[in-house]
Design an enzyme around this catalytic site. Structure first.
Site, mmCIF file in Angstrom:
data_model
loop_
_atom_site.group_PDB
_atom_site.id
_atom_site.type_symbol
_atom_site.label_atom_id
_atom_site.label_comp_id
_atom_site.label_asym_id
_atom_site.label_seq_id
_atom_site.Cartn_x
_atom_site.Cartn_y
_atom_site.Cartn_z
ATOM 1 N N ASP A 11 3.117 -0.689 5.650
ATOM 2 C CA ASP A 11 2.860 -0.138 6.982
ATOM 3 C C ASP A 11 3.180 -1.256 7.957
ATOM 4 O OD1 ASP A 11 1.729 0.556 9.419
ATOM 5 O OD2 ASP A 11 -0.158 1.271 8.559
ATOM 6 N N TYR A 232 -11.336 -5.764 6.039
ATOM 7 C CA TYR A 232 -10.659 -4.480 6.063
ATOM 8 C C TYR A 232 -9.404 -4.544 6.927
ATOM 9 C CZ TYR A 232 -9.491 0.327 6.652
ATOM 10 O OH TYR A 232 -8.793 1.497 6.668
ATOM 11 N N LYS A 235 -5.932 1.037 4.586
ATOM 12 C CA LYS A 235 -6.012 1.477 3.194
ATOM 13 C C LYS A 235 -4.785 0.991 2.425
ATOM 14 C CE LYS A 235 -9.713 3.054 1.715
ATOM 15 N NZ LYS A 235 -10.343 2.340 0.589
HETATM 16 P P1 13P Z 1 -3.514 3.012 7.463
HETATM 17 O O1 13P Z 1 -4.167 2.240 6.363
HETATM 18 O O2 13P Z 1 -2.633 4.107 6.944
HETATM 19 O O3 13P Z 1 -2.848 2.142 8.472
HETATM 20 O O4 13P Z 1 -4.658 3.829 8.220
HETATM 21 C C1 13P Z 1 -5.628 3.176 8.927
HETATM 22 C C2 13P Z 1 -6.748 4.135 9.158
HETATM 23 O O5 13P Z 1 -7.664 4.153 8.414
HETATM 24 C C3 13P Z 1 -6.672 5.038 10.303
HETATM 25 O O6 13P Z 1 -7.866 5.806 10.432
HETATM 26 MG MG MG Z 2 -1.429 2.087 9.827
HETATM 27 MG MG MG Z 3 -0.855 4.002 5.868
#
Ligand code: 13P
Ligand code: MG
Ligand code: MG
Ligand code: 13P
Length: 368
Positions: A11, A232, A235
């Site tokens: 990402d 954190y 994800k």
């Molecule tokens: P990503 O991990 O896909 O960037 O998403 C972050 C997130 O939790 C948005 O609510």
């Molecule tokens: Mg993201």
């Molecule tokens: Mg993502």
């Protein structure tokens, strides 16, 4: 010919929060790989796509897994993309590039990696899965059903090679000093496999191998971003490669479990359980920063040259599944922060809630 399939994804920024990358960002990554990879004959072929806000680069080559030049190509493509993401003011520009200097391999640097090296079959069908707003344990259930349960996979009864069973390599992703893995054989150790896979936040299928020939069928990315960053950062949004047919399950046996739409970790701030929705290639996310999505590109390959992808979840059948998953998602969201809707504390430990609880704890008193 001994062939390597590598998929490296990250990402590196998206439009409107965490929805999807911009066209210019995707084009930048694609043309970087085209020019510096395929153009310079470092790789044989490539396919660049997005799922939610993650961009994945599938590459075919003959250099083996974990090869420095291949990893460097993907890393530099993501760096070039990050530059554009910054220029366009995309959200989370460079989000998954957690280290400054490339050091031989993208493992432990933020991007997710799944790779396999194998003797290419005369025809080599394989599937490339990419998921957003979830973590690698999301593949535990579909893999268990596809490779170990004859209720899902008649090939386990009908195909002699498959009847010999499979070896599951499962990783304890809470262990951060190195790769802590266990090998278990199905069908004999089926209950042990189930005992581990029931906890997808800790035990994750890393690879699956056929016992008949020793060939690798599956490779899953197992990175845990919060282990790398110490906090954190989003994800893990896992990718997976699955070889299909002949000694492996048929494509339909691999896809069938995705009709369940099981609750997985990852929706909204990486902190909620939401049902897993199979979507067409190049789909963004929406409702409650989700639901967690999974796409599947099916390929044929000949001496490393890829066909165009067949979009496995872009079929009328999956519309019904998506409607059901949407209903499940709304039902779960009705209970807000309560109980099973939100992830357990251990999965939230790097966010503000830990600080808040610490403060509140100090305000408790024991009644005389
Ligand atoms: P990503 O991990 O896909 O960037 O998403 C972050 C997130 O939790 C948005 O609510
Ligand atoms: Mg993201
Ligand atoms: Mg993502
Ligand atoms: P193969 O004979 O190519 O393995 O195909 C069988 C099949 O796909 C049935 O679902």
């Amino acid at each position: 010919m001994k062939m390597t399939l590598s998929v490296i994804k990250a990402d590196i920024g998206s439009i409107g929060g965490h929805i999807c990358p911009s066209k210019r960002l995707l084009e930048t990554v694609r043309s970087f790989v085209e020019t510096n990879g395929t153009g310079r004959q470092l790789i044989l072929d490539h396919y660049v796509s997005f799922t939610g806000d993650d961009i994945a680069i599938v590459m075919t080559h003959t250099k083996g897994v974990g090869h420095e030049e291949i990893h460097k190509l993907a890393w530099e493509a993501f760096l070039a993309g990050t530059q554009v993401a910054k220029e366009q003011g995309l959200y989370g520009a460079g989000q998954d590039l957690l280290k400054d200097a490339f050091s031989g391999n993208v493992r432990g640097m933020g991007p997710a990696v799944a790779e396999m090296a194998f003797e290419e079959r005369p025809n080599e069908p394989f599937l490339f899965f990419a998921a957003d707003k979830t973590d690698p344990g999301a593949y535990n259930l579909p893999l268990y059903l596809a490779f170990a349960d004859p209720m899902n996979t008649p090939g386990l009864m009908l195909a002699p090679a498959m009847a010999k069973g499979f070896t599951f390599v499962i990783m304890d992703v809470n262990y951060t000093e190195g790769d802590r893995v266990i090998e278990l054989q199905t069908p004999e150790e089926l209950y042990d496999v189930a005992t581990l896979l029931r906890n997808p936040e800790r035990y994750v299928v890393e690879s699956i191998w056929t016992r008949a020939t020793g060939e690798q069928a599956v490779s899953v990315s197992t990175s845990r971003l919060h282990n790398i960053a110490g906090r954190y950062t989003g994800k893990d949004d896992p990718v997976m490669l699955v070889r299909v047919q002949k000694n492996f399950p048929a494509t339909g046996e691999i896809l069938a479990p995705y009709a369940i739409g099981p609750f997985v970790a990852g929706g909204m701030r990486g902190s909620h359980h939401m049902p897993f929705m199979p979507v067409p290639l190049n789909s963004g996310i929406s409702y409650f920063d989700g639901p967690p999505v999974v796409s599947c590109a099916a390929f044929a390959m000949q001496q490393g040259k890829l066909t165009e992808p067949a979009d496995a979840f872009d079929h009328p059948f999956w519309e019904h599944v998506r409607t059901r998953v949407s209903e499940k998602a709304i039902d779960m969201r009705r209970q807000g922060f309560f109980g099973a809707a939100m992830l357990p504390m251990a999965e939230l430990e790097y966010t503000g809630i830990v600080e808040k609880l610490k403060k509140l704890d100090g305000k408790f008193s024991i009644r005389k």
